[in-house]
Structure formats: C-alpha cells, structure tokens
Scaffold this active site. Structure first.
Site, PDB file in Angstrom:
ATOM      1  CB  SER A 185      -0.881   0.035   1.226  1.00 24.22           C
ATOM      2  OG  SER A 185      -0.171   0.022   2.390  1.00 24.22           O
ATOM      3  CG  HIS A 213      -4.245  -1.707  -1.290  1.00 24.90           C
ATOM      4  ND1 HIS A 213      -4.848  -0.468  -1.421  1.00 24.90           N
ATOM      5  CD2 HIS A 213      -3.790  -1.875  -0.408  1.00 24.90           C
ATOM      6  CE1 HIS A 213      -4.760  -0.023  -0.123  1.00 24.90           C
ATOM      7  NE2 HIS A 213      -4.147  -0.644   0.509  1.00 24.90           N
ATOM      8  CE  LYS A 244      -7.800  -1.188   1.731  1.00 21.98           C
ATOM      9  NZ  LYS A 244      -7.241  -2.214   2.289  1.00 21.98           N
TER      10      LYS A 244
HETATM   11  C1  LIG Z   1      -7.036  -2.769   3.902  1.00 23.68           C
HETATM   12  C2  LIG Z   1      -6.108  -3.966   4.121  1.00 23.68           C
HETATM   13  C3  LIG Z   1      -6.692  -4.834   5.022  1.00 23.68           C
HETATM   14  C4  LIG Z   1      -7.791  -4.887   5.806  1.00 23.68           C
HETATM   15  O1  LIG Z   1      -9.132  -4.980   5.079  1.00 23.68           O
HETATM   16  P1  LIG Z   1     -10.318  -4.661   5.903  1.00 23.68           P
HETATM   17  O2  LIG Z   1     -11.368  -5.257   5.252  1.00 23.68           O
HETATM   18  O3  LIG Z   1     -10.404  -3.291   5.999  1.00 23.68           O
HETATM   19  O4  LIG Z   1     -10.259  -5.228   7.410  1.00 23.68           O
HETATM   20  C5  LIG Z   1      -5.934  -6.203   5.044  1.00 23.68           C
HETATM   21  N1  LIG Z   1      -4.778  -6.339   4.180  1.00 23.68           N
HETATM   22  C6  LIG Z   1      -4.496  -5.382   3.332  1.00 23.68           C
HETATM   23  C7  LIG Z   1      -3.175  -5.526   2.522  1.00 23.68           C
HETATM   24  C8  LIG Z   1      -5.181  -4.080   3.291  1.00 23.68           C
HETATM   25  O5  LIG Z   1      -4.720  -3.174   2.402  1.00 23.68           O
END
Ligand SMILES: *Cc1c(COP(=O)(O)O)cnc(C)c1O
Length: 398
Positions: A185, A213, A244
């Site tokens: 990220s 992502h 997301k």
């Molecule tokens: C955002 C993210 C998470 C967490 O996801 P949620 O559904 O918001 O708990 C886990 N792993 C990665 C790589 C992320 O970017």
C-alpha cells in the site's frame, strides 16, 4: 470509576509521547457520501485522493439500492455468528459468487479482511510448520502470524534471493506457506507473484496472497495481482476485502481449496466468535460482483486515470515511485516539506495525505495519491496544477 490518577497520568503521558513524536492522528470528518468530491465539516468541498474507492462504487446508486433491498428482504441483522443461526441464503450466495469470480472451490466471509488474515494462519498451521512472510506485509497478516505457532521467516521486501534462502531454512518444516500482499500500500508496488509461485513449486510451499489493493480492478477480470501476474491457478489462498474497490463498506473473505475453507469454517476464530456480516452488505456485494462482470468500464477508467496522472506529474518534474498502480507515491523525502505541501493542497481543495516515518522509512516521506474511477479528467487536472504550484513554492520542482 476505579482508574487511579497514576494510571490516568500514565495514559496521558503515552498520548503526549505520540504527539511529541509527531504521529498523533486526528480524524477528519466528512459530511457527504464518499466520492471523488466530498464535503468536509467547514462546508468546503475538496477532491478526495486518499480513499480506497478505486472503482468509485462507494455511493453508486445501484449498489445503494442493493443494500436497501437487502434490508427489506433479509432484515437489518442476524444477531448471531454464522454457525449458530447467522447464515442466510444471501451469505451463501455471496460466497458462491466470490468463488465463481475467483474460480476457486469455496469462499468464507468475514467481517473484514483484517479478520480473514487474523483467522487464517493459526487455523492451518502449527508448531511443525513454517511461514515465510514479506517484511512489508500488512499489519493484519503480521497479527495473524503472531497468533500462530508456526516458525516465522521474514524475507526482505520482494527480494527473491532472500525468499529462496528462507525457503531453504524452512525445509524441515512439515508445511511451508509463503504470504504476501498482492500490492503493497505505501509504494503501490506489485508482489513478484510469478517468481514467488515458481519458488513455491520448487520448495513445496503454499502461497497466500492478500489482494486488498487489487481485487476488482487488477488483472483482466479484476481478480487481483494474482491474475495480473498470470498465476491465479497457482495461488493457494487469496484473502481480500469488500471494503475497498468492491463498494467500500465492510467485509472480507478467504477463498481457495475446499479443504482449506472447510477447515476455516471449523476453527477460524473470527468466523466462529464474531457476528455474521450484515445481509444488506452481502446483498450489495453480490451486486458489485455482477456489475464487475457485466462491463469493465470502471476498470479501464481507473488505469487510464493512473496513467494520465503519473505521466502529467512526471512531466512537471515530480519524483514518482515507478509503477503503474492507482496508488501514486509522490516522493518528497523530507517529512516537514511533505506535511506542509499536503496541508497547503488541502487549503486549495485537494485532499491528500502525507506519510512519513514510522509509516514509511526515514527520509522517504511522500504524499500518497490514490486514483479512483470516479475522478474526472478535470479533477485530475486541478490536482496536478495545485501540486505544481505548491511544490514550486517549496522549491521541490522548478
Ligand atoms: C485494507 C487492508 C486490509 C484490511 O482490510 P479490511 O477489510 O478493511 O479489514 C488487509 N490487508 C491489506 C493488504 C489491506 O490493504
């Protein structure tokens, strides 16, 4: 209240330490729906470049309708974990749709990908096994690994020689699992999944990829970095989020082979001991998947936006981490400059966030800009112009 003054003071001191370190986080309150253009508390409108709203679906009318229909049809909540009385047909429908989408045997839903990751490792692996993990993996993978008794081998970020060395170190383990984010990220860089899968084959290891992502917009069908790298059929376990690109509400899942998903349903603790996801969200998730498979307009727009923004910014002299992902790190290196530029951009209606140590390495401060399919070309141009003006004032570009 039984908290003593001493304890209260200790907590206050901790808070002060965070402030002194310059890492104290404030919440910025939005008074509109999540979108490319958002209203903030002052009543001002700003263009939002820091949401994970990759496909711009967070307030899509059809998805909002699907959520409302979900409430009408299935009620507001189930007030139960899945295995007691919290499984409705909509949960099974979404699990099947996610499996079809990924071409896997089965899928298990969680309230978040954080839960999916924390419930994964200890269920599948024990003290005789080994986990080989990229050093920049997401916090939820790190926490999941902490809960698991398997031997941990951390390899240097995306360093395949080090991964191979760690696989060799782990040859005595019964089961080996390589785990990696599909896309990281902070840099928007993609894991070398083709090489990882080749090494996994050579050394007999499972591969787990967190596609948060990437799900929905990477790869030809939007199945993530695994698809983009041509290894969808070689990855054993995919975890990802509905929070997301896939609408941005909440919810996560793990998808893969039947034995793995069956085991998770038996023993994964966030699944066993936490409520089922709200049926409205599951119903909306079904709609998202349907829309993704109907057409790829939004997928095309986001990559087009990313290409355009990256090339225009580079033209203006900005230093951008190489890559093509909609996460665009504008490297400013100095934490103060980076913070000041982000503040001044916000004053000009461009909402971006500066990241500095300890979130990124010392001396690598940056503004991370995230593209969305919801951004118009005009909005991108406004951001590019504002970036150039502010950066010139700070002597970052000529
Ligand atoms: C955002 C993210 C998470 C967490 O996801 P949620 O559904 O918001 O708990 C886990 N792993 C990665 C790589 C992320 O970017």
């Amino acid at each position: 209240m039984s908290m003593t003054e001493e304890t209260a003071e200790a907590f206050q001191q901790k808070l002060q330490d965070i402030k002194d370190a310059g890492t104290y986080k404030e919440e910025r309150v939005i008074t509109s729906q999540q979108d490319a253009d958002i209203e903030v508390e002052s009543g001002d409108h700003v263009i939002n470049f820091c949401a994970n709203n990759y496909l711009g679906l967070a307030n899509h009318p059809e998805i909002m309708d699907a959520a409302k229909n979900g409430v009408d049809r299935y009620g507001f909540g189930v007030a139960s974990v899945r295995f007691i009385c919290g499984t409705q047909s909509v949960h099974k429908d979404l699990e099947h749709a996610l499996s079809d989408f990924h071409e896997t045997d089965d899928t298990i839903l969680y309230n978040s990908c954080f839960d999916a990751n924390t419930g994964l490792f200890e269920t599948l692996l024990g003290p005789d096994d080994a986990i080989i993990s990229d050093e920049l993996n997401h916090a939820s993978i790190i926490d999941g690994i902490r809960l698991c008794k398997a031997d941990l081998h951390v390899f240097e970020h995306s360093d395949m020689a080090d991964l191979e060395a760690k696989l060799q170190d782990a040859q005595d383990a019964e089961t080996r699992m390589i785990c990696t984010d599909g896309v990281f990220s902070m840099d928007g860089d993609v894991a070398k999944l083709d090489e990882i899968c080749r090494l996994a084959e050579e050394y007999g290891a499972l591969v787990m990829v967190d596609e948060c992502h990437a799900t929905g917009f990477m790869g030809e069908g939007g199945r993530g970095a695994s698809e983009a790298k041509g290894v969808l059929d070689q990855v054993d376990i995919i975890t990802s989020t509905l929070g997301k690109a896939l609408g941005g509400a909440t919810g996560g899942f793990t998808t893969g082979r039947q034995e793995i998903i069956d085991l998770l349903r038996q023993e994964s603790r966030p699944y066993l001991f936490s409520n089922a996801i709200a049926p409205s969200i599951a119903n909306a998730g079904l709609k998202v998947l349907e829309m993704l498979q109907e057409n790829d307009d939004r997928r095309e727009t986001i990559w087009e936006n990313a290409r355009y923004f990256r090339s225009e910014m580079q033209e203006r002299g900005f230093d951008i981490k190489p890559g093509d992902h909609p996460i665009v790190p504008i490297m400013l290196y100095d934490a103060k400059t980076s913070g000041a530029i982000a503040e001044e951009l916000l004053d000009r209606g461009i909402y971006v966030i500066s990241f500095s140590y300890p979130v990124v390495p010392k001396g690598e401060a940056r503004i991370r800009v995230q593209m969305s399919a919801a951004h118009s070309k005009e909005q991108l141009d406004r951001a590019i112009d504002a970036f150039a003006e502010v950066a010139r004032e700070h002597d970052v570009i000529e």
